[in-house]
Design an enzyme around this catalytic site. Structure first.
Site, PDB file in Angstrom:
ATOM      1  N   ARG A  31      -8.106  -6.436  -3.692  1.00  0.00           N
ATOM      2  CA  ARG A  31      -7.875  -4.989  -3.687  1.00  0.00           C
ATOM      3  C   ARG A  31      -7.305  -4.626  -2.324  1.00  0.00           C
ATOM      4  NH1 ARG A  31      -6.195  -0.414  -5.094  1.00  0.00           N
ATOM      5  NH2 ARG A  31      -7.606   1.279  -5.687  1.00  0.00           N
ATOM      6  N   GLU A  33      -6.509  -1.911  -0.553  1.00  0.00           N
ATOM      7  CA  GLU A  33      -7.104  -0.933   0.360  1.00  0.00           C
ATOM      8  C   GLU A  33      -8.434  -1.418   0.949  1.00  0.00           C
ATOM      9  OE1 GLU A  33      -9.655   2.013  -2.535  1.00  0.00           O
ATOM     10  OE2 GLU A  33      -7.516   2.427  -2.315  1.00  0.00           O
ATOM     11  N   ASP A  34      -9.058  -2.398   0.313  1.00  0.00           N
ATOM     12  CA  ASP A  34     -10.330  -2.929   0.821  1.00  0.00           C
ATOM     13  C   ASP A  34     -10.134  -4.017   1.874  1.00  0.00           C
ATOM     14  OD1 ASP A  34     -11.649  -1.276  -0.896  1.00  0.00           O
ATOM     15  OD2 ASP A  34     -12.396  -2.840  -2.227  1.00  0.00           O
ATOM     16  N   THR A  35      -9.186  -4.953   1.623  1.00  0.00           N
ATOM     17  CA  THR A  35      -9.157  -6.175   2.434  1.00  0.00           C
ATOM     18  C   THR A  35      -7.786  -6.612   2.919  1.00  0.00           C
ATOM     19  OG1 THR A  35      -8.873  -7.701   0.554  1.00  0.00           O
ATOM     20  CG2 THR A  35     -11.136  -7.015   1.088  1.00  0.00           C
ATOM     21  N   ARG A  36      -6.716  -5.889   2.554  1.00  0.00           N
ATOM     22  CA  ARG A  36      -5.356  -6.370   2.857  1.00  0.00           C
ATOM     23  C   ARG A  36      -5.167  -6.733   4.330  1.00  0.00           C
ATOM     24  NH1 ARG A  36      -0.696  -5.933   0.204  1.00  0.00           N
ATOM     25  NH2 ARG A  36      -1.490  -4.308  -1.188  1.00  0.00           N
ATOM     26  N   GLY A  64      -0.234   3.976 -11.299  1.00  0.00           N
ATOM     27  CA  GLY A  64       0.272   4.012 -12.663  1.00  0.00           C
ATOM     28  C   GLY A  64       1.323   2.965 -12.972  1.00  0.00           C
ATOM     29  N   GLU A  98      -4.585  -8.885 -13.327  1.00  0.00           N
ATOM     30  CA  GLU A  98      -4.511 -10.199 -12.683  1.00  0.00           C
ATOM     31  C   GLU A  98      -5.696 -11.056 -13.101  1.00  0.00           C
ATOM     32  OE1 GLU A  98      -2.431  -9.007  -8.389  1.00  0.00           O
ATOM     33  OE2 GLU A  98      -4.426  -9.896  -8.453  1.00  0.00           O
TER      34      GLU A  98
END
Length: 312
Positions: A31, A33-36, A64, A98
Site C-alpha cells: 500500500r 501511502e503506508d510504506t512506499r 478509481g 494484485e
C-alpha cells in the site's frame, strides 16, 4: 582502452523447457501511502544491493483506476511475491486485485509467496479485524451489485495470510528484519533456480559453462557472443541460464527479449528505455534513439555490464 572480441557459437542442445522464464525475482505488493517511502523503499534497495531483480510499482494510484496490465504481467513473470500487509492494505482495491492474482499463481504452483505483517496483528488480517474489517465493509457497500468480486478478495486474503509469514513487531529493529527477509529470498531463489535447471533443462550445464568460458569474466575487454541456431532450439533458454548464473558479477545487467518484434512495433526507443529501467533508471525517458544511445553510453561508461539481446 579495452579491446573487443566477437564470437558466434551454436546452441545445439535439446530443451525440454515448457514454461516462460520469469523476468523478475521478486514482485512487491504494498500500500503506497503506508510504506512506499519507508519500509518498502528500504526493502527494495536491500534486494537490489544483492542483485535480486525486483518489480516495484513506482506510480501513485489514481482513485478509481483499474489495475494496470503491466502489474498483472509483472506478477506472472516473477518467481516470488512479497506482500506487505500494512494498516491500510485492504482499503486499496488495486492491492486486493494484485493479491487475488498472486494467490491464483500460488495455487497453480508457479509463484512462491511471502506475506509480511508490517505493524499489524496477524489475526487482524486473517480474521478481518480493525482496519481490515472497516475496509471490507466499505467494499461490500461499494460493490453490492458485484458481491463475487469482494468474495474473491476475501478468499485471497485468507489464503495468503495463513501461509508461513514474517512479522515486524513494534520495537523490533527494521534493518535486521529486512536483512532476514533478503536472506530468506536469496536462499529461496537459489533453491528455485536449482530446481528449474534440474526439472526443465536437459543437457544444458556443460553448454552454460562453455558459454561462460567464452565470456572470460576476468577480462576487462568487451565481448560480443552470438548464439546461432534454428528457431525453437533453445537459444533463449541457454542465454537466460547463463544470464541468471553470472549476473551477480556485474554492476548492471539487462535481458532484452523479443527485440525484433519490439523494435518493429515500438521502435528502438522503447527498448532503450527498458534497458535503462533494468539498470536502475526506472522511469527515465529518452527523446529519440540517438539521445537514448548517448544516455546509455554515459550511464554505463567504465562499468562492468551484462546485456543480453534476444530476438526470440
Amino acid at each position: 582502452m579495452a579491446s573487443t572480441s566477437i564470437q558466434t557459437v551454436p546452441s545445439s542442445f535439446t530443451s525440454a523447457f515448457s514454461k516462460p522464464q520469469p523476468e523478475y525475482d521478486v514482485f512487491l505488493s504494498f500500500r503506497g501511502e503506508d510504506t512506499r517511502y519507508k519500509f518498502t523503499d528500504h526493502l527494495y534497495h536491500a534486494l537490489d544491493s544483492k542483485k535480486i531483480i525486483t518489480f516495484r510499482d513506482d506510480k501513485e494510484l489514481e482513485m478509481g483506476k483499474p489495475i494496470s496490465l503491466e502489474l498483472l504481467e509483472a506478477i506472472k513473470k516473477s518467481r516470488i511475491a512479497v506482500i506487505i500487509f500494512s494498516e491500510n492494505y485492504a482499503s486499496s482495491t488495486w492491492c486486493l486485485e494484485e493479491l487475488t492474482k498472486i494467490d491464483e499463481y500460488r495455487d497453480r504452483g508457479i509463484l512462491t509467496v511471502l506475506p509480511i505483517f508490517y505493524h499489524v496483528e496477524p489475526t487482524d488480517v486473517r480474521h478481518e479485524k480493525n482496519t481490515f474489517a472497516e475496509a471490507f465493509a466499505k467494499h461490500e457497500k461499494r460493490f453490492e451489485e458485484n458481491p463475487k468480486k469482494v468474495q474473491k478478495w476475501r478468499a485471497a486474503l485468507t489464503n495468503v495470510a495463513n501461509l508461513s509469514v514474517k512479522r515486524l513487531k513494534d520495537g523490533e529493529p527494521e534493518a535486521e528484519f529486512i536483512q532476514s527477509i533478503v536472506q530468506w529470498i536469496y536462499l529461496k531463489l537459489e533453491e528455485k533456480f536449482s530446481n528449474d535447471i534440474e526439472d526443465d533443462l536437459v543437457g544444458i550445464s556443460s553448454h552454460v559453462e562453455e558459454m561462460i568460458s567464452y565470456l572470460d569474466l576476468e577480462s576487462t575487454d568487451v565481448h560480443f557472443i552470438g548464439i546461432c541456431e534454428k528457431s525453437g532450439m533453445g537459444k533463449t533458454t541457454l542465454a537466460r541460464a547463463v544470464f541468471d548464473k553470472i549476473l551477480n558479477q556485474f554492476e548492471a545487467c539487462s535481458f532484452l527479449e523479443n527485440v525484433r518484434e519490439e523494435s518493429k512495433a515500438h521502435g528502438l526507443k522503447t527498448l532503450q528505455e527498458r534497458l535503462l529501467c533494468d539498470i536502475g533508471k526506472r522511469g527515465l525517458r529518452v527523446k529519440d534513439e540517438h539521445k537514448g544511445m548517448q544516455v546509455i553510453s554515459d550511464i554505463l561508461h567504465n562499468k562492468k555490464v551484462l546485456i543480453v539481446v534476444d530476438d526470440g
